[in-house]
Design a protein around this motif. Structure first.
Motif, mmCIF file in Angstrom:
data_model
loop_
_atom_site.group_PDB
_atom_site.id
_atom_site.type_symbol
_atom_site.label_atom_id
_atom_site.label_comp_id
_atom_site.label_asym_id
_atom_site.label_seq_id
_atom_site.Cartn_x
_atom_site.Cartn_y
_atom_site.Cartn_z
ATOM 1 N N VAL A 239 -6.612 3.732 -23.292
ATOM 2 C CA VAL A 239 -5.767 3.146 -24.339
ATOM 3 C C VAL A 239 -6.041 3.789 -25.694
ATOM 4 N N PHE A 240 -7.327 4.024 -25.983
ATOM 5 C CA PHE A 240 -7.733 4.589 -27.279
ATOM 6 C C PHE A 240 -8.215 6.018 -27.057
ATOM 7 N N ASP A 241 -7.563 6.978 -27.708
ATOM 8 C CA ASP A 241 -7.932 8.384 -27.541
ATOM 9 C C ASP A 241 -9.399 8.618 -27.883
ATOM 10 N N ASP A 242 -9.847 8.011 -28.959
ATOM 11 C CA ASP A 242 -11.250 8.094 -29.371
ATOM 12 C C ASP A 242 -11.688 6.663 -29.684
ATOM 13 N N PRO A 243 -12.263 5.954 -28.704
ATOM 14 C CA PRO A 243 -12.538 4.521 -28.869
ATOM 15 C C PRO A 243 -13.414 4.183 -30.051
ATOM 16 N N TYR A 244 -14.259 5.109 -30.497
ATOM 17 C CA TYR A 244 -15.193 4.802 -31.577
ATOM 18 C C TYR A 244 -14.731 5.343 -32.934
ATOM 19 N N ALA A 245 -13.572 5.975 -32.967
ATOM 20 C CA ALA A 245 -13.043 6.457 -34.246
ATOM 21 C C ALA A 245 -12.554 5.276 -35.074
ATOM 22 N N PHE A 246 -12.760 5.345 -36.368
ATOM 23 C CA PHE A 246 -12.316 4.288 -37.285
ATOM 24 C C PHE A 246 -10.865 4.570 -37.662
ATOM 25 N N ASP A 247 -9.940 3.839 -37.031
ATOM 26 C CA ASP A 247 -8.509 4.065 -37.222
ATOM 27 C C ASP A 247 -7.792 2.715 -37.239
ATOM 28 N N PRO A 248 -7.891 1.960 -38.343
ATOM 29 C CA PRO A 248 -7.329 0.606 -38.388
ATOM 30 C C PRO A 248 -5.849 0.544 -38.053
ATOM 31 N N ASP A 249 -5.061 1.461 -38.576
ATOM 32 C CA ASP A 249 -3.617 1.413 -38.327
ATOM 33 C C ASP A 249 -3.272 1.868 -36.911
ATOM 34 N N GLY A 250 -3.874 2.956 -36.463
ATOM 35 C CA GLY A 250 -3.540 3.503 -35.160
ATOM 36 C C GLY A 250 -3.959 2.621 -33.998
ATOM 37 N N ASN A 251 -5.031 1.851 -34.179
ATOM 38 C CA ASN A 251 -5.555 1.048 -33.074
ATOM 39 C C ASN A 251 -5.139 -0.422 -33.120
ATOM 40 N N ALA A 252 -4.447 -0.824 -34.176
ATOM 41 C CA ALA A 252 -4.160 -2.246 -34.380
ATOM 42 C C ALA A 252 -3.372 -2.867 -33.229
ATOM 43 N N ALA A 253 -2.380 -2.160 -32.716
ATOM 44 C CA ALA A 253 -1.492 -2.742 -31.710
ATOM 45 C C ALA A 253 -2.216 -3.080 -30.413
ATOM 46 N N ALA A 254 -3.309 -2.368 -30.097
ATOM 47 C CA ALA A 254 -4.024 -2.587 -28.832
ATOM 48 C C ALA A 254 -5.313 -3.378 -29.032
ATOM 49 N N ASN A 255 -5.581 -3.852 -30.248
ATOM 50 C CA ASN A 255 -6.823 -4.562 -30.552
ATOM 51 C C ASN A 255 -6.789 -5.964 -29.941
ATOM 52 N N LEU A 256 -7.814 -6.293 -29.142
ATOM 53 C CA LEU A 256 -7.863 -7.573 -28.439
ATOM 54 C C LEU A 256 -9.005 -8.469 -28.928
ATOM 55 N N VAL A 257 -9.479 -8.265 -30.153
ATOM 56 C CA VAL A 257 -10.599 -9.062 -30.658
ATOM 57 C C VAL A 257 -10.286 -10.556 -30.601
ATOM 58 N N TYR A 258 -9.041 -10.926 -30.907
ATOM 59 C CA TYR A 258 -8.672 -12.350 -30.919
ATOM 60 C C TYR A 258 -7.914 -12.763 -29.658
ATOM 61 N N GLY A 259 -7.976 -11.935 -28.613
ATOM 62 C CA GLY A 259 -7.273 -12.271 -27.381
ATOM 63 C C GLY A 259 -5.801 -11.923 -27.472
ATOM 64 N N THR A 260 -5.039 -12.441 -26.519
ATOM 65 C CA THR A 260 -3.612 -12.144 -26.480
ATOM 66 C C THR A 260 -2.905 -13.201 -25.639
ATOM 67 N N GLY A 261 -1.597 -13.238 -25.719
ATOM 68 C CA GLY A 261 -0.833 -14.186 -24.908
ATOM 69 C C GLY A 261 -0.903 -15.609 -25.436
ATOM 70 N N PRO A 262 -0.540 -16.590 -24.605
ATOM 71 C CA PRO A 262 -0.500 -17.990 -25.056
ATOM 72 C C PRO A 262 -1.845 -18.504 -25.554
ATOM 73 N N HIS A 263 -2.945 -17.927 -25.035
ATOM 74 C CA HIS A 263 -4.271 -18.396 -25.424
ATOM 75 C C HIS A 263 -4.877 -17.573 -26.567
ATOM 76 N N VAL A 264 -4.067 -16.783 -27.258
ATOM 77 C CA VAL A 264 -4.587 -16.036 -28.408
ATOM 78 C C VAL A 264 -5.265 -17.013 -29.368
ATOM 79 N N CYS A 265 -6.341 -16.585 -29.990
ATOM 80 C CA CYS A 265 -7.158 -17.472 -30.822
ATOM 81 C C CYS A 265 -6.314 -18.197 -31.870
ATOM 82 N N PRO A 266 -6.317 -19.539 -31.861
ATOM 83 C CA PRO A 266 -5.521 -20.268 -32.858
ATOM 84 C C PRO A 266 -6.083 -20.142 -34.268
ATOM 85 N N GLY A 267 -7.369 -19.803 -34.363
ATOM 86 C CA GLY A 267 -8.003 -19.707 -35.679
ATOM 87 C C GLY A 267 -8.050 -18.307 -36.252
ATOM 88 N N ARG A 268 -7.206 -17.416 -35.729
ATOM 89 C CA ARG A 268 -7.278 -16.021 -36.189
ATOM 90 C C ARG A 268 -7.080 -15.897 -37.698
#
Length: 312
Positions: A239-268
């Motif tokens: 998913v990430f060409d360079d997983p450890y590169a600092f790329d806030p804009d390029g990686n935002a769409a695939a970032n799962l820190v707060y989960g995803t779907g119906p159970h996405v973190c309500p406190g995000r």
């Protein structure tokens, strides 16, 4: 509640609870958490060395959550003690230890509910107690304790772990401190999300398969408990060409820190605001420098146990 619910029951509870953590609620709370963050940072700036997790993160988290929920300062020290003991119990993974700290937190919540019934106030805790389902029935004490455990007990430890990761990253990447101190809210939020993606303190979630299926060639029978590894997902080279590169804009769409779907973190939104305010206050107080060797947490916990730093 609501994480352990599914389907219609989960949707109904999220409908009731999400407004307590939406954009309007966060905006109303923002001045108070900015005051708390500045107060905590000022107290630490005069110290030669402080711990980003225990001294900064845990105390700010307890004060910010108490301000949000309307809890009095007298609960700060018992909650700080609980955060420390909960981290030890989570680290060891012993069922008796984790049950003991869970029971202790439940007792704190039940006492807070008892006091609110005796002396109602205009705060989030009182308003949670006044919630009614669509059929008019109130939430019972077991549900209220579960909700408050979830949004408080979970977040106190989680926000402390997030702060440790963020402060450590800033300390070892000093070239980013200046531009992040001056960044817009949007850009700082994106940077925080990206730092947490690459060093995610949230390890995993469990789900139960509702039907037989197959994942990447692995058969999953109906009823099987599946562990979702957030850390591996957030550093997936497919998913990430360079997983450890600092790329806030390029990686935002695939970032799962707060989960995803119906159970996405309500406190995000609330968590992001608290982390942003915390980072801003720290960067405003001085340059963050390492002041000793950090110590990593051990599985099943991630992030850092200690991050000694100083403000210059």
């Amino acid at each position: 509640v609501p994480n352990g619910l599914d389907g219609a029951a989960h949707a109904e509870m999220r409908h009731l609870l999400d407004p307590f953590m939406d954009a309007a609620a966060v905006a109303a709370l923002l001045p108070e958490i900015e005051r708390i963050a500045a107060e905590v940072a000022a107290a630490l700036a005069s110290r030669e060395v402080f711990g980003a997790v225990a001294d900064l993160a845990a105390r700010f988290a307890v004060r910010a959550q108490s301000a949000w929920l309307g809890w009095l300062p007298e609960w700060e020290e018992p909650l700080l003690e609980w955060v420390a003991d909960n981290r030890v119990a989570s680290r060891t993974g012993h069922p008796a230890a984790t049950k003991a700290v869970a029971d202790r937190f439940d007792a704190i919540i039940r006492e807070l509910l008892r006091r609110r019934r005796a002396h109602p106030r205009d705060d989030v805790t009182t308003r949670l107690m006044a919630l009614r389902r669509a059929d008019g029935t109130p939430l019972d004490d077991a549900e209220l304790v579960s909700i408050l455990r979830n949004v408080t007990g979970g977040d106190l430890g989680s926000l402390a772990l997030c702060t440790g990761v963020l402060v450590h990253w800033l300390a070892v990447h000093p070239q980013h401190q200046g531009h992040l101190a001056a960044a817009s809210d949007h850009d700082l939020d994106a940077a925080i999300d990206e730092i947490l993606r690459a060093d995610d303190p949230f390890v995993s979630n469990r789900r139960r398969a509702t039907r037989a299926t197959e994942v990447a060639g692995c058969p999953v029978p109906a009823g099987q408990v599946v562990v979702i590894d957030w850390r591996a997902s957030n550093r997936d080279p497919a998913v990430f060409d360079d997983p450890y590169a600092f790329d806030p804009d390029g990686n935002a769409a695939a970032n799962l820190v707060y989960g995803t779907g119906p159970h996405v973190c309500p406190g995000r939104l609330l968590a992001t605001a608290e982390l942003r305010v915390r980072v801003r206050a720290l960067l405003a107080a001085g340059r963050i420098e390492p002041a000793g060797e950090p110590e990593r947490e051990q599985p099943p916990v991630a992030g850092f146990r200690t991050v000694p730093v100083r403000l210059v």
